[in-house]
Motif scaffolding. Structure first.
Motif, mmCIF file in Angstrom:
data_model
loop_
_atom_site.group_PDB
_atom_site.id
_atom_site.type_symbol
_atom_site.label_atom_id
_atom_site.label_comp_id
_atom_site.label_asym_id
_atom_site.label_seq_id
_atom_site.Cartn_x
_atom_site.Cartn_y
_atom_site.Cartn_z
ATOM 1 N N ARG A 2 0.829 -1.200 0.000
ATOM 2 C CA ARG A 2 0.000 0.000 0.000
ATOM 3 C C ARG A 2 0.869 1.259 0.000
ATOM 4 O O ARG A 2 0.590 2.228 -0.704
ATOM 5 C CB ARG A 2 -0.912 -0.036 1.235
ATOM 6 C CG ARG A 2 -1.753 1.217 1.437
ATOM 7 C CD ARG A 2 -2.656 1.465 0.273
ATOM 8 N NE ARG A 2 -3.487 2.651 0.496
ATOM 9 C CZ ARG A 2 -4.122 3.287 -0.468
ATOM 10 N NH1 ARG A 2 -4.006 2.877 -1.735
ATOM 11 N NH2 ARG A 2 -4.874 4.330 -0.193
ATOM 12 N N LEU A 37 3.515 10.892 -8.994
ATOM 13 C CA LEU A 37 2.727 11.281 -10.154
ATOM 14 C C LEU A 37 2.057 12.631 -9.946
ATOM 15 O O LEU A 37 2.083 13.509 -10.828
ATOM 16 C CB LEU A 37 1.678 10.193 -10.431
ATOM 17 C CG LEU A 37 0.775 10.432 -11.652
ATOM 18 C CD1 LEU A 37 1.612 10.444 -12.923
ATOM 19 C CD2 LEU A 37 -0.306 9.357 -11.734
ATOM 20 N N LEU A 38 1.480 12.832 -8.762
ATOM 21 C CA LEU A 38 0.817 14.108 -8.473
ATOM 22 C C LEU A 38 1.822 15.257 -8.388
ATOM 23 O O LEU A 38 1.519 16.383 -8.794
ATOM 24 C CB LEU A 38 0.033 13.994 -7.159
ATOM 25 C CG LEU A 38 -1.208 13.108 -7.189
ATOM 26 C CD1 LEU A 38 -1.808 12.978 -5.794
ATOM 27 C CD2 LEU A 38 -2.245 13.660 -8.171
ATOM 28 N N GLN A 40 2.280 1.941 -3.375
ATOM 29 C CA GLN A 40 1.270 2.564 -4.222
ATOM 30 C C GLN A 40 1.117 4.048 -3.904
ATOM 31 O O GLN A 40 1.002 4.895 -4.802
ATOM 32 C CB GLN A 40 -0.062 1.849 -4.043
ATOM 33 C CG GLN A 40 -0.088 0.415 -4.570
ATOM 34 C CD GLN A 40 -1.405 -0.278 -4.270
ATOM 35 O OE1 GLN A 40 -2.280 0.288 -3.602
ATOM 36 N NE2 GLN A 40 -1.551 -1.506 -4.757
ATOM 37 N N LEU A 41 1.144 4.384 -2.615
ATOM 38 C CA LEU A 41 1.023 5.793 -2.210
ATOM 39 C C LEU A 41 2.222 6.614 -2.691
ATOM 40 O O LEU A 41 2.070 7.772 -3.103
ATOM 41 C CB LEU A 41 0.900 5.874 -0.679
ATOM 42 C CG LEU A 41 -0.394 5.313 -0.076
ATOM 43 C CD1 LEU A 41 -0.307 5.334 1.457
ATOM 44 C CD2 LEU A 41 -1.611 6.100 -0.562
ATOM 45 N N GLU A 87 1.804 7.209 -6.320
ATOM 46 C CA GLU A 87 0.763 8.202 -6.530
ATOM 47 C C GLU A 87 1.251 9.609 -6.231
ATOM 48 O O GLU A 87 0.957 10.563 -6.951
ATOM 49 C CB GLU A 87 -0.453 7.858 -5.647
ATOM 50 C CG GLU A 87 -1.617 8.836 -5.824
ATOM 51 C CD GLU A 87 -2.796 8.492 -4.940
ATOM 52 O OE1 GLU A 87 -3.741 9.289 -4.890
ATOM 53 O OE2 GLU A 87 -2.769 7.417 -4.287
ATOM 54 N N ARG A 88 2.049 9.728 -5.138
ATOM 55 C CA ARG A 88 2.576 11.040 -4.777
ATOM 56 C C ARG A 88 3.533 11.570 -5.858
ATOM 57 O O ARG A 88 3.512 12.756 -6.206
ATOM 58 C CB ARG A 88 3.311 10.971 -3.439
ATOM 59 C CG ARG A 88 3.692 12.357 -2.929
ATOM 60 C CD ARG A 88 4.690 12.342 -1.810
ATOM 61 N NE ARG A 88 4.906 13.688 -1.313
ATOM 62 C CZ ARG A 88 5.595 14.626 -1.965
ATOM 63 N NH1 ARG A 88 6.115 14.375 -3.158
ATOM 64 N NH2 ARG A 88 5.722 15.836 -1.426
#
Length: 548
Positions: free
Chosen positions: A52, A62-63, A55-56, A59-60
């Protein structure tokens, strides 16, 4: 962490089993199996959490990238018009060699817009400097730059024996294909490049500035061919836009005495001329250049006295406003009705055997200046003295120009001069003593040049006394009624800074309104010399002429 899953402490049976090869007895096996099962369950939970977290993290990232792109869209540089961006690019470039980490080459690798703007800004690619070195200019880069430029300003200095001669020839051959777009050319003429020069004959309609130099070998300047059969150097004879001409020692041979090279250019349209050359070359240009505005005439006497002008030979230069001449004996031959600035070189003053200096000055220097003043209707406002002018020489000259507005004295000598020994520092005339003797000559009580508004003194050497004497002279001129003095410059290449008392006096004059500049930097000495010697400048925006 669950305490039941913590590693066992030392001294316990479980600890001993873990740190030895002993086999557990039957009563210990269930406990060990239970512990292993609970550890496995906990590892499974941790693996899920780590997955998890991965994945975070992704995601971070990418953002964060999205956020940077969004903010970049709002960056002010994106709203800068292409014309302004191009102007910024132009100010980052200071001539071009080949270095992909420097402007303008690096600008083409930032983004597509910068690449488009930089490539379409023709003037960004106009200057091409070819100097062989660690970063040789690839032929492909030369071709790319020529294609991107609308006009070309070229400095091509490939010294004999440096780098690959075949590369030099290939690059110059490439450049000759675009000679119709040349605006400026500074060229070191070498035997390897001579066969290419016929390619540009009659193909230079835009050339405005030309600087020619010949390489030096040891103490001799080598001509590009056998000097006895040297034809006229006429490759630029039809450069109909030419207005500036510079020559750096257009004489020489590898053996024997150096000879002159005849340079043929459309002289009747020149406005600037700057040459270290034989008198034969100077005569050819000066006699055919009535439109000259500035001239630097440094004479390398290799022609012999028979080729020097006779007293009745005149060079009519009705538009000349600035003149540097290395031999004052030629001044009477110049007819210069609007001349405003003149710089005279005073170095080796040859006297007849047994002749006293005072009588020599009056007979030679004084007479020539009187003849010049009598035949010229000009009013000299700015005077420069360069070399080693002692106080008697300076007085003789200043007495003949009482209406001067501006005076520059540049104490400068050639270390190869016969009076100077660079190893032991011997000089027949001590430059420091000359400098310090000249300053009191400018006191107002000498009555020399009372209308001087600007005084400049530059010297290769000085002493602590130099600052004090210069300050005393300025204070005396500043204190007279109806003073004319407005500005003063002191440029000393070698020497100490002024002491506290002298500096206080200088600061006081500045507070009272005197424009004063003090420098010990080489670049300021060279800039001062360049202006007063009317030296041809390639980059006018860097060192503009005061006459423009």
């Amino acid at each position: 962490m669950d305490e039941s899953l913590a590693p066992p402490q030392a001294g316990t049976r479980h600890y001993t089993l873990l740190h030895s090869n002993e086999a557990p007895d039957s009563t210990e096996i269930p406990f060990l199996q239970s512990t292993s099962s609970r550890i496995g369950a906990r590892l499974a939970v941790l693996d899920e959490e780590i997955a998890r977290l991965t994945q975070l993290t992704a995601e971070r990232a990418l953002l964060a990238a999205y956020d940077r792109q969004s903010k970049a869209v709002l960056s002010p540089v994106r709203r800068v018009p292409n014309e302004i961006l191009a102007e910024i690019f132009l100010r980052t470039s200071d001539g071009i060699g080949f270095d992909t980490t420097q402007s303008p080459w690096v600008l083409t690798h930032v983004c597509s817009r910068w690449r488009t703007v930089s490539i379409s800004t023709y003037s960004l690619w106009s200057e091409l400097w070819y100097y062989p070195g660690p970063r040789d200019f690839p032929l492909a880069a030369v071709q790319a730059q020529v294609q991107r430029a609308k006009t070309l300003r070229i400095e091509f200095y490939a010294w004999p024996g440096e780098g690959d001669a075949r590369r030099h020839t290939a690059v110059l051959h490439c450049l000759t294909q675009s000679s119709a777009r040349w605006e400026e050319l500074s060229l070191l003429v070498t035997p390897e490049l001579m066969p290419l020069l016929p390619l540009i004959r009659d193909r230079l309609p835009s050339l405005r500035r030309l600087w020619l130099a010949w390489p030096q070998l040891g103490s001799r300047w080598r001509a590009v061919e056998d000097v006895d059969d040297q034809p006229p150097f006429d490759y630029f004879r039809t450069a109909d836009s030419l207005v500036h001409l510079g020559v750096n020692r257009d004489i020489g041979s590898s053996v024997g005495e150096p000879r002159s090279i005849t340079i043929v250019v459309p002289s009747n349209q020149l406005t600037r001329y700057c040459a270290d050359a034989s008198w034969a070359t100077h005569r050819g240009i000066l006699s055919a250049s009535p439109t000259l505005v500035e001239a630097y005439v440094n004479i390398i006497d290799t022609d012999g006295p028979d080729l020097w002008p006779t007293p009745d030979e005149t060079f009519d230069l009705p538009q000349l406003r600035c003149l540097y001449i290395s031999d004052f004996k030629l001044l009477p031959n110049f007819k210069v009705p609007v001349l405003e600035q003149i710089t005279i070189e005073i170095c080796a003053l040859e006297r007849e055997d047994g002749e006293e200096l005072d009588s020599f000055i009056e007979r030679s220097l004084g007479e020539e200046l009187d003849r010049f003043i009598a035949t010229s209707s000009s009013t000299i406002r700015r005077l420069g003295l360069k070399g080693l002018p002692d106080k008697d020489v300076a007085r003789t000259i200043l007495q003949r120009f009482p209406s001067l507005d501006e005076l520059a004295i540049i104490i400068f000598w050639d270390p190869e001069d016969r009076r100077y020994d660079g190893d032991c520092g011997y000089c027949e005339w001590d430059p420091v003593e000359i400098t310090n003797d000249l300053i009191p000559l400018l006191h107002p009580d000498t009555l020399l040049c009372p209308q001087l508004s600007r005084i400049h003194l530059a010297s290769l050497m000085s002493s602590d006394l130099t600052h004090t004497l210069f300050l005393q002279m300025l204070e005396s001129r500043w204190s007279v009624p109806d003073r004319a003095l407005q500005a003063a410059t002191l440029v000393l290449q070698c020497g100490s800074s002024p002491d506290e008392e002298t500096q206080h006096g200088i600061d006081s004059l500045i507070q009272q309104g005197l424009e004063f500049s003090l420098s010990t930097e080489d670049k300021h000495l060279l800039k001062t010399m360049a202006f007063w010697m009317c030296t041809l400048e390639w980059d006018e925006h860097k060192t503009p002429s005061r006459l423009e």
